[in-house]
Motif scaffolding. Sequence first.
Motif, mmCIF file in Angstrom:
data_model
loop_
_atom_site.group_PDB
_atom_site.id
_atom_site.type_symbol
_atom_site.label_atom_id
_atom_site.label_comp_id
_atom_site.label_asym_id
_atom_site.label_seq_id
_atom_site.Cartn_x
_atom_site.Cartn_y
_atom_site.Cartn_z
ATOM 1 N N LEU A 180 0.831 -1.206 0.000
ATOM 2 C CA LEU A 180 0.000 0.000 0.000
ATOM 3 C C LEU A 180 0.863 1.252 0.000
ATOM 4 C CD1 LEU A 180 -2.728 -1.134 2.555
ATOM 5 C CD2 LEU A 180 -2.890 -1.093 0.057
ATOM 6 N N ASP A 181 2.146 1.083 -0.208
ATOM 7 C CA ASP A 181 3.082 2.208 -0.171
ATOM 8 C C ASP A 181 3.264 2.782 -1.579
ATOM 9 O OD1 ASP A 181 3.547 2.049 2.571
ATOM 10 O OD2 ASP A 181 5.008 0.445 2.288
ATOM 11 N N PHE A 182 2.374 3.657 -1.949
ATOM 12 C CA PHE A 182 2.446 4.350 -3.229
ATOM 13 C C PHE A 182 2.675 5.826 -2.954
ATOM 14 C CE2 PHE A 182 -0.546 0.840 -4.016
ATOM 15 C CZ PHE A 182 0.147 0.179 -5.005
ATOM 16 N N ARG A 183 3.320 6.482 -3.877
ATOM 17 C CA ARG A 183 3.525 7.921 -3.776
ATOM 18 C C ARG A 183 2.927 8.567 -5.021
ATOM 19 N NH1 ARG A 183 6.841 7.735 0.373
ATOM 20 N NH2 ARG A 183 8.869 6.863 0.404
ATOM 21 N N LEU A 184 2.134 9.593 -4.785
ATOM 22 C CA LEU A 184 1.618 10.373 -5.912
ATOM 23 C C LEU A 184 2.689 11.350 -6.368
ATOM 24 C CD1 LEU A 184 -1.980 11.097 -4.615
ATOM 25 C CD2 LEU A 184 -1.335 9.577 -6.469
ATOM 26 N N SER A 185 2.900 11.411 -7.661
ATOM 27 C CA SER A 185 3.913 12.353 -8.147
ATOM 28 C C SER A 185 3.277 13.353 -9.089
ATOM 29 C CB SER A 185 5.040 11.599 -8.860
ATOM 30 O OG SER A 185 4.539 10.820 -9.910
#
Length: 185
Positions: A180-185
């Motif tokens: 669940l470790d996503f980063r929005l860029s």
Amino acid sequence: MAQADVHTAKPEDIAEIARIQVDTWRAAYTGILTDEVLRSLDPAELGEIWQDTVEHGDATVYVATEGEWRVGFCAAGPAPETEVADHEGLLPEDASTIGLIGTLLVEPRWGRRGHGGRLLATAAQGLKQTGATRGMVWIPENDGVSIAFYERAGWERDGMVRTLDAGGRPLREIRLTGTLDFRLS
């Protein structure tokens, strides 16, 4: 590109969520679901289901927008034990902290613009806030586009397969799971 965003669904989003589901399933699931099933999709009936989910369900529904348009949606919540069990019905040690992506749809005409990734990342953040440590999703095994999307996000097939009755035709789905470790860029 117009401003793209994701927000938690509100009552005024319900009709568009149902329309997006009907339009997307009819475009993307031809050959996966029977023509009869696709023809029988009723936006009003689906709207009632989504209204109940938005107002009373365990899942949170997120809506992707581009400018003034609603272009996709995602429903995510705690995964029921029946969804996370293995083929023998045994639960993994972390069963109580697995989040389920129940659906994630972006209208094909709005595809390849980052909406699916924004929806998944936002849903993942929401799941983490409720204590989830990983996510899972069931995808029709012949929906290569959706499988590739989750695999690009780092999710993997875990070997589980189930068969559902889709209007008299068996529908095989595979389960994918991941971080669940996503980063929005």
